[in-house]
Design an enzyme around this catalytic site. Structure first.
Site, mmCIF file in Angstrom:
data_model
loop_
_atom_site.group_PDB
_atom_site.id
_atom_site.type_symbol
_atom_site.label_atom_id
_atom_site.label_comp_id
_atom_site.label_asym_id
_atom_site.label_seq_id
_atom_site.Cartn_x
_atom_site.Cartn_y
_atom_site.Cartn_z
ATOM 1 C CE LYS A 66 45.915 32.056 51.782
ATOM 2 N NZ LYS A 66 47.058 31.324 51.260
ATOM 3 C CB THR B 127 45.837 37.847 43.688
ATOM 4 O OG1 THR B 127 45.907 36.690 42.851
ATOM 5 C CG2 THR B 127 45.526 39.068 42.846
ATOM 6 N NE ARG C 104 52.673 28.455 50.733
ATOM 7 C CZ ARG C 104 51.602 27.683 50.752
ATOM 8 N NH1 ARG C 104 51.707 26.441 51.175
ATOM 9 N NH2 ARG C 104 50.447 28.126 50.334
ATOM 10 C CE LYS D 61 46.609 27.334 44.954
ATOM 11 N NZ LYS D 61 47.579 27.289 46.019
ATOM 12 C CB ALA E 250 48.916 25.359 54.210
ATOM 13 C CG PHE F 118 45.039 25.794 52.371
ATOM 14 C CD1 PHE F 118 44.505 25.976 51.094
ATOM 15 C CD2 PHE F 118 45.863 24.696 52.580
ATOM 16 C CE1 PHE F 118 44.769 25.088 50.064
ATOM 17 C CE2 PHE F 118 46.140 23.809 51.541
ATOM 18 C CZ PHE F 118 45.592 24.002 50.293
ATOM 19 C CG PHE G 122 35.373 38.082 41.956
ATOM 20 C CD1 PHE G 122 35.509 37.169 40.922
ATOM 21 C CD2 PHE G 122 36.164 37.926 43.086
ATOM 22 C CE1 PHE G 122 36.412 36.111 41.020
ATOM 23 C CE2 PHE G 122 37.059 36.878 43.183
ATOM 24 C CZ PHE G 122 37.190 35.964 42.147
ATOM 25 C CD1 TRP H 227 43.177 38.557 39.327
ATOM 26 C CD2 TRP H 227 41.734 39.842 38.194
ATOM 27 N NE1 TRP H 227 42.847 37.889 38.167
ATOM 28 C CE2 TRP H 227 41.975 38.652 37.453
ATOM 29 C CE3 TRP H 227 40.856 40.794 37.676
ATOM 30 C CZ2 TRP H 227 41.361 38.399 36.223
ATOM 31 C CZ3 TRP H 227 40.244 40.546 36.452
ATOM 32 C CH2 TRP H 227 40.501 39.346 35.743
#
Length: 558
Positions: free
Chosen positions: A73, A75, A96, A107, A275, A303, A384, A412
């Site tokens: 998210k 990214t 954030r 994470k 969140a 999230f 991906f 990405w």
């Protein structure tokens, strides 16, 4: 082929001095306070000067229900802002700040990834400009003032069995969830049961993120309820004469932090409530400033769209008078396969059946965005290398049936260039009709609000409120808090309150085990399932892989 880590990519890019980045927005040197060469505080008073300037378009980035496979998210948010800049639009990010708990826990870093990152990523992920330390210090000063008041005679008649204010530390430390303090004699205070929350769960974090200015900040701090008297009446930070000193600790933290992306797009990174246990959005001040300085302000909610986006709408938008113009729903083929029942280790091979089995999760989030929140949406597939054309076609087909476009985003791997199609779609969506609406009315009872969230957003049958929570609910309504919005503290891994129910579960109820008033922030926290306000570290914490060399260069941050 070996991929560079995020921190290796970030270290290869030459950052612009932050004063140069500020100038691209028309921000003068006098309006920022430098924190070294590449970070600055942007003076929040600038909002007053720009009050007559038209706002730009607000783009909300959210996601399907998270899985260990990852959705990307942040990214996507970073790459979208870079892509908007690349096609000649004036764009700005509002994100954030990461908490040290997840950085050293499961994470790892949280500043985007690959070629779509905000920098300096190691600073942002660690102490940054000290905002979280200021919030933790203010929180703990209030705790100290409270216990000191009881020690010195307890003129307010505070019942130490009904103290609701906890100390905080910005670390995942399960050992501190429940403690007994004030031991070893009268000189050391009054013995009582106590506990710690993580800093990002502190009400002061939520207050900082919802305050409009220093005066509003002090008013909100004053209303914090720290506990109850023997007669059952609330005791506030104002009763302890604490709001002035708390605000003094937060005088710099209230100003948003200005940094840049790898492609030098300006980014405001400010505040960081979780969140799943808080409202999960960056500060309202940062979002509002981004809307004044840019034509497109890209922000995200934590999230999945059942948690972050719902709270963004029902709490942040309500209290800060904001309205998104378009929504990006981020998904990955890998995450859809996990929702279709495939274990993480088997996500590589093509599996169209699993994608189809996982699609109901995406479809429910889309239904919410379009029909419940009333906003136009685009699905961004965060690419991906293992994604196949057949798997992508399955997603295209499902979204086509809902009249929603799907865009493959390769930010990405390619930075802004990989998000141009997404940027063009977002510009188009932001001009479309918008039936923005809240999930519930403030006039609804607490139980009605809880029920509407579960039925309309989660797809459950309703709520089960424990007898203890019902007692608290009646008391909150007696004290006049019945019209406050709800902040659901719920697992992020399921629409339900059971993390194991992936995909799109149905015929479930959500158990409300407790309710907590955040009177200063202006919402009621509903605690469900086994959600903890102090997380723990995993068996193999990310901290084990983080290191620093003799020159101060950090490695191991994702």
């Amino acid at each position: 082929m070996t991929h560079l880590s995020d921190i290796e990519i970030a270290s290869q890019v030459k950052m612009k001095p932050i004063e140069e980045v500020a100038k691209t927005l028309g921000i003068e040197s006098d309006d920022i306070s430098l924190y070294g060469k590449y970070k600055a505080k942007l003076n929040a008073h600038q909002l007053d000067k720009m009050k007559d300037k038209k706002d730009g378009k607000l783009i909300l980035v959210t996601a399907i229900t998270p899985t260990p496979a990852g959705e990307g998210k942040t990214t996507t948010s970073v790459g979208l802002a870079d892509a908007l800049t690349k096609i000649g639009k004036k764009a700005m990010l509002a994100l954030r700040e990461p908490s040290l708990g997840p950085v050293f826990g499961v994470k790892g870093g949280a500043a985007g990834g690959g070629y779509a990152q905000v920098v300096p990523m190691e600073d942002i992920n660690l102490h940054f400009t000290g905002d979280f330390h200021a919030i933790g210090a203010a929180n703990n000063l209030l705790a100290a003032l409270l216990d000191n008041h009881i020690h010195h005679g307890n003129a307010l008649g505070i019942d130490s069995r009904q103290i609701t204010w906890k100390r905080v530390v910005d670390m995942n430390d399960r050992q501190l969830r429940y403690v007994v303090d004030g031991l070893r004699g009268k000189v050391n205070g009054v013995p009582r049961e106590d506990g710690f929350d993580i800093t990002v769960a502190s009400e002061i974090m939520a207050i900082l993120c919802l305050a409009t200015d220093m005066i509003d900040l002090k008013e909100k701090l004053k209303k914090i309820i720290v506990g109850y008297t023997f007669a059952g009446e609330p005791v506030t930070a104002g009763d302890l004469k604490a709001e002035g000193s708390l605000a003094a600790l937060l005088k710099d933290a209230i100003h948003p932090n200005l940094v840049q992306t790898l492609e030098h797009t300006p980014a405001l990174i400010h505040g960081g409530p979780f969140a799943n246990i808080a409202h999960g959005c960056n500060s309202a001040l940062a979002t509002k400033m981004a809307l004044k300085y840019a034509d497109y302000a890209v922000t995200e909610a934590g999230f999945g769209a059942d948690l972050g986006a719902e709270k963004f709408i029902d709490i942040k938008c309500r209290l800060a008078d904001l309205k998104p113009d378009a929504v990006v729903l981020v998904a990955t083929i890998r995450a859809l396969k996990m929702h279709g029942g495939v274990p993480k280790k088997e996500l590589g091979p093509e599996n169209v059946e699993a994608v189809l089995a996982g699609l109901p999760n995406l479809e429910k989030h889309l239904e919410n965005i379009q029909n419940v929140y009333g906003m136009p949406a685009v699905v961004a597939i965060n690419k991906f290398p293992t994604d196949t054309e057949a798997e992508l076609q399955a997603v295209y087909q499902a979204c086509q049936e809902r009249g929603v476009d799907v865009v493959v985003s390769d930010v990405w791997g390619k930075g802004g260039a990989g998000g141009v199609e997404l940027a063009e779609k977002v510009i188009e969506l932001a001009e479309q009709p918008n039936q923005f609406s809240y999930v519930y009315d403030l006039e609804d009872s607490i139980e009605e609000k809880l029920t509407k969230i579960v039925q309309k957003v989660y797809g459950g049958t309703g709520v089960e409120i424990t007898p203890a929570a019902r007692k608290v609910m009646a008391n909150l309504e007696r004290l006049g808090f019945g019209t406050y919005p709800i902040c659901m503290a719920k697992t992020q891994y399921s629409f339900s309150d059971d993390a194991s129910l992936i995909g799109r579960p149905s015929d479930f109820t959500v158990t409300i085990r407790d309710l907590k008033i955040s009177a200063g922030a202006g919402f009621i926290v509903a605690l469900t399932g086994a959600v903890m306000t102090m997380p723990g570290l995993p068996k193999v914490p990310a901290a084990e892989k983080i290191d620093v060399d003799e020159f101060g260069v950090i490695s191991g941050l994702f």
